[in-house]
Design an enzyme around this catalytic site. Sequence first.
Site, PDB file in Angstrom:
ATOM      1  CB  CYS A 172      -2.647   1.023  -2.622  1.00  0.00           C
ATOM      2  SG  CYS A 172      -2.652   2.838  -2.900  1.00  0.00           S
ATOM      3  CG  ASP A 223      -1.742   1.228   1.212  1.00  0.00           C
ATOM      4  OD1 ASP A 223      -2.438   1.345   0.402  1.00  0.00           O
ATOM      5  OD2 ASP A 223      -1.787   1.677   2.573  1.00  0.00           O
ATOM      6  CB  SER A 224       0.176   4.832  -0.660  1.00  0.00           C
ATOM      7  OG  SER A 224      -0.898   4.630  -0.104  1.00  0.00           O
ATOM      8  CD  GLU A 253      -2.254   8.473   7.385  1.00  0.00           C
ATOM      9  OE1 GLU A 253      -1.051   8.647   7.479  1.00  0.00           O
ATOM     10  OE2 GLU A 253      -2.339   7.309   6.606  1.00  0.00           O
ATOM     11  CG  HIS A 303      -6.981   5.929   4.854  1.00  0.00           C
ATOM     12  ND1 HIS A 303      -5.761   5.508   3.930  1.00  0.00           N
ATOM     13  CD2 HIS A 303      -5.892   6.666   5.626  1.00  0.00           C
ATOM     14  CE1 HIS A 303      -4.695   5.375   4.369  1.00  0.00           C
ATOM     15  NE2 HIS A 303      -4.836   6.403   5.290  1.00  0.00           N
ATOM     16  CB  CYS A 324     -10.006   5.262  -0.152  1.00  0.00           C
ATOM     17  SG  CYS A 324      -8.579   6.092   0.535  1.00  0.00           S
TER      18      CYS A 324
HETATM   19  N1  DGL Z   1      -3.733   4.001   0.162  1.00  0.00           N
HETATM   20  C1  DGL Z   1      -4.799   4.784  -0.655  1.00  0.00           C
HETATM   21  C2  DGL Z   1      -5.757   4.247  -1.450  1.00  0.00           C
HETATM   22  O1  DGL Z   1      -6.385   3.219  -1.264  1.00  0.00           O
HETATM   23  C3  DGL Z   1      -4.956   6.112   0.106  1.00  0.00           C
HETATM   24  C4  DGL Z   1      -4.237   6.774   0.473  1.00  0.00           C
HETATM   25  C5  DGL Z   1      -2.884   7.420  -0.370  1.00  0.00           C
HETATM   26  O2  DGL Z   1      -3.715   8.388  -0.952  1.00  0.00           O
HETATM   27  O3  DGL Z   1      -1.976   7.058  -0.389  1.00  0.00           O
HETATM   28  O4  DGL Z   1      -6.120   5.081  -2.488  1.00  0.00           O
END
Ligand code: DGL
Length: 268
Positions: free
Chosen positions: A73, A10-11, A152, A186, A184
């Site tokens: 992600c 993931d990012s 976050e 989050h 997403c």
């Molecule tokens: N992990 C990213 C997503 O699911 C969210 C956080 C980011 O913008 O890197 O799109």
Amino acid sequence: MTAKPIGVFDSGIGGLTVVHALMQRLPHENIVYFGDTARVPYGPKSPQVIREYAAQDTDFLLSKDVKMIVIACNTVSGVALDVVMKQAHVPVVGVIRPGAAAAVAASKKKRIGVIGTVATINSKAYTNAIRQLDAEAHVVAQACPLFVPLVEEGWTHHKVTELVAKEYLFPLKLEKIDTLVLGCTHYPLLKEVIARVVNGNVTLIDSGEATAMEVERILDEHRLRNRSALKPHLQFFVSDVPAKFAEVGERFLGQKMGRIHRAHGFLL
Ligand code: DGL
């Protein structure tokens, strides 16, 4: 082969919601997680940069000898699935198709909302995947860039988050959606606020849960399911260790994380 870990990336930290879903569905699988915390967020970045990062993240997981790769992600799944698939010699799953399929299955009125980062929404990946599965589906997509920093920060039940959600979700309510894809990593942590704002009669789709089901299917198809019943080995790597990582990570994962390793060489 079957005892090799599933690689998840993931990012940043948000992909732990997908790890959580995997652990629920596949409790005997070993997992290696990589979160690119040095370069998060990917959501506001250009497709070119996201594709470069995705290639480097994939290389890292392949160096850990994984048996399959899960792109937790949504942004990477929407913009760079082809990059990861081309590079990896193991099965690859992104979160978009499973999330889209779950939405199509759940929607009775064929009016589906999708929320995600700017890059995910601009990629139209969810819209295209939903329309491929049901050409008559009406899809309304909305970027919600403030949700990631709010989660976050731990403001998952804060009144500010509720106000922001009202603002973002108003156009979707006007369109009378009956299903909403939380596109997403989050957003599953905002389920309660989002459900309250959309008034309860909208089905929320957690792409992470839908993806865990798809991972199970692929493991069975390739006969890759871990046959050991021992406690699984979970390893967490990040490209930077922000002070709040363990605290926020435990909230995402719903349990203690143990040692967090630093992965080097991920430059901006
Ligand atoms: N992990 C990213 C997503 O699911 C969210 C956080 C980011 O913008 O890197 O799109």
